[in-house]
Design a protein around this motif. Structure first.
Motif, PDB file in Angstrom:
ATOM      1  N   ALA A 263       1.675   1.724  -5.445  1.00 60.67           N
ATOM      2  CA  ALA A 263       1.942   1.389  -6.719  1.00 60.67           C
ATOM      3  C   ALA A 263       2.674   2.377  -7.805  1.00 60.67           C
ATOM      4  O   ALA A 263       3.562   2.318  -8.555  1.00 60.67           O
ATOM      5  CB  ALA A 263       0.573   0.930  -7.409  1.00 60.67           C
ATOM      6  N   LEU A 264       2.526   3.798  -7.475  1.00 58.93           N
ATOM      7  CA  LEU A 264       3.226   4.817  -7.965  1.00 58.93           C
ATOM      8  C   LEU A 264       4.678   4.863  -7.644  1.00 58.93           C
ATOM      9  O   LEU A 264       5.390   5.158  -8.797  1.00 58.93           O
ATOM     10  CB  LEU A 264       2.380   6.182  -7.570  1.00 58.93           C
ATOM     11  CG  LEU A 264       0.986   6.423  -8.089  1.00 58.93           C
ATOM     12  CD1 LEU A 264       0.386   7.615  -7.302  1.00 58.93           C
ATOM     13  CD2 LEU A 264       0.967   6.824  -9.446  1.00 58.93           C
ATOM     14  N   ASP A 266       6.320   2.178  -6.885  1.00 66.29           N
ATOM     15  CA  ASP A 266       6.903   0.923  -7.588  1.00 66.29           C
ATOM     16  C   ASP A 266       7.320   1.458  -9.064  1.00 66.29           C
ATOM     17  O   ASP A 266       8.443   0.893  -9.533  1.00 66.29           O
ATOM     18  CB  ASP A 266       5.672  -0.167  -7.664  1.00 66.29           C
ATOM     19  CG  ASP A 266       5.416  -0.910  -6.308  1.00 66.29           C
ATOM     20  OD1 ASP A 266       6.248  -0.600  -5.409  1.00 66.29           O
ATOM     21  OD2 ASP A 266       4.738  -1.566  -6.231  1.00 66.29           O
ATOM     22  N   ASP A 267       6.614   2.168  -9.670  1.00 62.44           N
ATOM     23  CA  ASP A 267       6.909   2.537 -10.944  1.00 62.44           C
ATOM     24  C   ASP A 267       7.846   3.707 -11.196  1.00 62.44           C
ATOM     25  O   ASP A 267       8.754   3.527 -12.016  1.00 62.44           O
ATOM     26  CB  ASP A 267       5.276   3.218 -11.745  1.00 62.44           C
ATOM     27  CG  ASP A 267       5.710   3.689 -13.123  1.00 62.44           C
ATOM     28  OD1 ASP A 267       6.085   2.833 -13.943  1.00 62.44           O
ATOM     29  OD2 ASP A 267       5.505   4.990 -13.203  1.00 62.44           O
ATOM     30  N   ARG A 268       7.801   4.562 -10.292  1.00 65.08           N
ATOM     31  CA  ARG A 268       8.994   5.701 -10.113  1.00 65.08           C
ATOM     32  C   ARG A 268      10.244   5.544  -9.412  1.00 65.08           C
ATOM     33  O   ARG A 268      11.189   6.115  -9.447  1.00 65.08           O
ATOM     34  CB  ARG A 268       8.267   7.000  -9.644  1.00 65.08           C
ATOM     35  CG  ARG A 268       7.019   7.652 -10.562  1.00 65.08           C
ATOM     36  CD  ARG A 268       6.024   8.260  -9.673  1.00 65.08           C
ATOM     37  NE  ARG A 268       5.169   9.266 -10.623  1.00 65.08           N
ATOM     38  CZ  ARG A 268       4.100   8.580 -11.300  1.00 65.08           C
ATOM     39  NH1 ARG A 268       4.132   7.182 -11.306  1.00 65.08           N
ATOM     40  NH2 ARG A 268       3.386   9.250 -12.050  1.00 65.08           N
ATOM     41  N   PRO A 270      11.679   2.208  -8.633  1.00 63.68           N
ATOM     42  CA  PRO A 270      11.162   0.636  -8.534  1.00 63.68           C
ATOM     43  C   PRO A 270      12.373  -0.143  -7.593  1.00 63.68           C
ATOM     44  O   PRO A 270      12.274  -1.448  -7.489  1.00 63.68           O
ATOM     45  CB  PRO A 270      11.638   0.127  -9.972  1.00 63.68           C
ATOM     46  CG  PRO A 270      12.339   1.527 -10.589  1.00 63.68           C
ATOM     47  CD  PRO A 270      11.859   2.537  -9.974  1.00 63.68           C
TER      48      PRO A 270
END
Length: 345
Positions: A263-264, A266-268, A270
């Protein structure tokens, strides 16, 4: 205080070296520079007048005697060890040699130095170990300092043996010892064969992220910089002859941890999201311990220490560090065994 830190070019050892220098201690970093060591880990303090480096094997008694005589440390922080469970399954001999014979050799060199110096009252031999010596927990309960030893892997058995040696040298010879057993560490400079960096680097490469078994194994995750702070607290404030368990108070299953990292990313990062689609379940490690958890009552009550970093904050800091330090981890990916599945015997 002048500290002799063994394994100071490794993951946890280098965090101790960096923090000790920042706190104003003189540090002698003693490391054999085997496959998991990297002097880049201590580059930020390498030019400090408080820092010195000695390349030597802790199994080499002549070298240990020379280093003690040359530097005359006030304390030893013993972190040098073979530490990867999977490698211990494939090649247990190196673990017995370094973790058992090496600890014995270092203890004897320290004892000779301490006795020859007139048994200075302030001398300390701080042995750093793992919660894995206590075996495996069920769904409930925590390890305390009085939990019986029950190691399940060649790695944990070798660390248990080293713990027993240190206690024996304290009881038999009066060597002023302190011991700590920690939970799973993670953070910057983590060698890329352990779970957290494996997940980050596999995800960045778009490769399958291996999760052993069903991923339900639970660990207590301790940010490495918190651990270094705890170790220096124990060294300076702990009671001689006593042991202290150091935990992160962050119990997370392996699968949930992997999903948090994905998830981290995915944010950083993408462009390759969702990274969790890369999760691949693989054959479990032989003898895989189900759960570890630390009861931190003693270190909290006696030394007023507790972790400052949550697993959410620590993972975010770790992911950011790997994204910003590609040159560091790429240089290590060609080392023997990195990127391979080990420990399937």
């Amino acid at each position: 205080m002048k500290l002799l830190v063994t394994g100071g070019a490794g993951f946890i050892g280098s965090a101790v070296v960096r923090l000790a220098v920042a706190q104003g201690h003189s540090v002698v970093n003693l490391d054999a520079l085997t496959y998991a060591a990297c002097l880049e880990n201590v580059a930020s303090v390498a030019d400090s007048p408080l820092y010195a480096f000695e390349q030597a094997d802790i199994c080499d008694r002549d070298a240990m005697d020379r280093i003690f005589a040359a530097h005359q440390p006030d304390a030893v922080m013993h972190l040098a060890a073979e530490s990867h469970v999977d490698r211990s399954i494939d090649g247990p001999g190196a673990f017995i040699q370094t973790n058992v014979t090496g600890t014995y050799t270092l203890l004897e060199a320290a004892r000779s130095y301490w006795q020859g110096a007139g048994k200075p009252e302030g001398f300390r031999f701080h042995h750093i170990s793992t919660d894995e010596v206590f075996g495996s927990l069920g769904k409930t309960g925590q390890f305390t300092e009085d939990t019986p030893y029950d190691p399940r892997s060649p790695y944990s058995a070798s660390k248990a043996a080293s713990d027993h040696l240190v206690r024996a040298w304290g009881e038999t010879y009066g060597l002023p010892i302190i011991m700590t057993n920690c939970s799973n560490n993670y953070g910057p400079f983590h060698f890329p064969e352990k779970l957290v960096p494996v997940v980050i680097l596999k995800a960045l490469a778009g490769e399958p992220i291996p999760v052993y078994g069903d991923g339900a194994n639970v660990r207590d995750w301790l940010f490495v910089e918190d651990h270094a702070d705890a170790l220096l607290t124990v060294l300076t404030k702990g009671e001689l002859g006593r042991s202290y368990n150091i935990g992160g108070e962050n119990e997370v299953s392996n699968l949930d941890l992997v999903k948090m990292i994905c998830a981290l990313l995915d944010d950083r990062h993408p462009s390759a999201a969702p990274h969790a689609d890369l999760i691949t379940f693989v054959a479990d490690r032989p003898g895989h311990d189900q759960r570890y958890a630390i009861d931190p009552t003693r270190i909290r009550a006696e030394l007023n220490w507790q972790p400052s970093v949550t697993v959410e904050e620590g993972l975010a800091r770790t992911v950011d560090w790997y994204l910003e330090n590609e040159d560091w981890w790429r240089a290590l990916q060609n080392r023997q065994g990195v990127g391979e599945r080990l420990g399937t015997a």
